[in-house]
Design a protein around this motif. Sequence first.
Motif, PDB file in Angstrom:
ATOM      1  N   HIS A 135       0.837  -1.205   0.000  1.00 20.38           N
ATOM      2  CA  HIS A 135       0.000   0.000   0.000  1.00 20.38           C
ATOM      3  C   HIS A 135       0.872   1.254   0.000  1.00 20.38           C
ATOM      4  N   GLN A 139       0.377   4.711   4.434  1.00 22.85           N
ATOM      5  CA  GLN A 139      -0.585   3.766   5.034  1.00 22.85           C
ATOM      6  C   GLN A 139       0.097   2.573   5.713  1.00 22.85           C
ATOM      7  N   ASN A 189       3.426   1.689  -4.226  1.00 23.76           N
ATOM      8  CA  ASN A 189       2.735   0.820  -3.255  1.00 23.76           C
ATOM      9  C   ASN A 189       3.663  -0.186  -2.574  1.00 23.76           C
ATOM     10  N   SER A 303      -2.692  -1.281  -4.664  1.00 27.73           N
ATOM     11  CA  SER A 303      -2.720  -1.377  -3.197  1.00 27.73           C
ATOM     12  C   SER A 303      -3.645  -2.518  -2.737  1.00 27.73           C
ATOM     13  N   ASP A 304      -3.248  -3.236  -1.664  1.00 28.67           N
ATOM     14  CA  ASP A 304      -4.068  -4.338  -1.099  1.00 28.67           C
ATOM     15  C   ASP A 304      -5.450  -3.819  -0.733  1.00 28.67           C
TER      16      ASP A 304
END
Length: 304
Positions: A135, A139, A189, A303-304
């Motif tokens: 991510h 974050q 990310n 991103s996850d």
Amino acid sequence: MFLKVYSITILLLDVLSLVVKVIFAVLESVYQTIAGVAEKSVANEIVLITGTGHGIGKELAHQYASLGAIVVCWDINQEENDKTVHELRKIGAKAYGYKCDVSDRDAVLTLARKVKEEVGEVSILVNNAGIMPCHPLLQHNPQEIRKIYEINVFAHFWMLEAFLPSMIQNNHGHIVALSSMAGVMGIPNLVPYCGSKYAVRGLMESLSEELREDARQIDIKFTTIFPFIVDTGLCKKPRTRFPFLLSFVPAQTAASAIITAQRRNYSEVSIPRGLLYLNNILKLFPLRASQHMKDFFDSGVDSD
Ligand SMILES: NC(=O)c1ccc[n+]([C@@H]2O[C@H](COP(=O)([O-])OP(=O)(O)OC[C@H]3O[C@@H](n4cnc5c(N)ncnc54)[C@H](O)[C@@H]3O)[C@@H](O)[C@H]2O)c1
């Protein structure tokens, strides 16, 4: 005056010797590319692989076992690791399983002593276990960033501390490490992950140089692997615009490429093979130009 002539002569001889050596090395490399390199046997070698409970590590364990190696499987996930060992023993392979968190230095050093007693001296070490949270940087929480470095980087040092001395003593051994294409190019990310995989590349390259310069003439081999995306589920949301050029590789194919690279003593190999060369070519261009090319290829991870 005499001293000056003497030192200029020595310098000229040095330059001449350098030119001959470089030409020979280039010709040797061209010849090996065309003719291929013989693969050394791994039969009866003791191969320790970390992260054998799943993905590339599990496949490596299977393929090394099928080549007659004695396989030592380490994973933090005992249940999955036991399954790997059970599968290997079922086909008659010599396999040993141990639960280990490779980021825990004490656990690694203690278990290494146990492996030496129960199995023998490890001669091929594959530092494969790794994690890949995905991510934007802001974050990631601090615990996650620490964990990435503990597993993806520090564990390599603990494994080397445990197994390199006996390889040096026996003047026989091979260290394989899983970096990533994220270890040669920055990928959105994956900021902490990229840093960790650049670190793996740096530690492997510098250790290999350190031993090359060692007066004891130590013959330990080093192979660093740079996969793009391997279809193991580690990378949750991979993206590629041209799948025929940049495909997601099955774990079996990746493991086979890693073992071939190790058996041929290659120092660096990307999966797919041409990507390292492509990246080197991209780096010759001005930054803006290579960014345009990256945008065109539009490959990476969301991103996850
Ligand atoms: N899959 C990809 O797309 C890809 C791409 C580039 C590089 N790599 C690298 O290849 C390696 C293997 O990736 P994979 O896709 O097989 O992953 P995976 O998640 O399928 O398997 C990783 C294994 O490592 C084990 N593991 C995790 N933390 C551990 C710890 N602290 N101690 C011991 N074992 C631990 C897990 O239990 C698991 O069995 C990693 O280093 C990864 O960074 C993978």
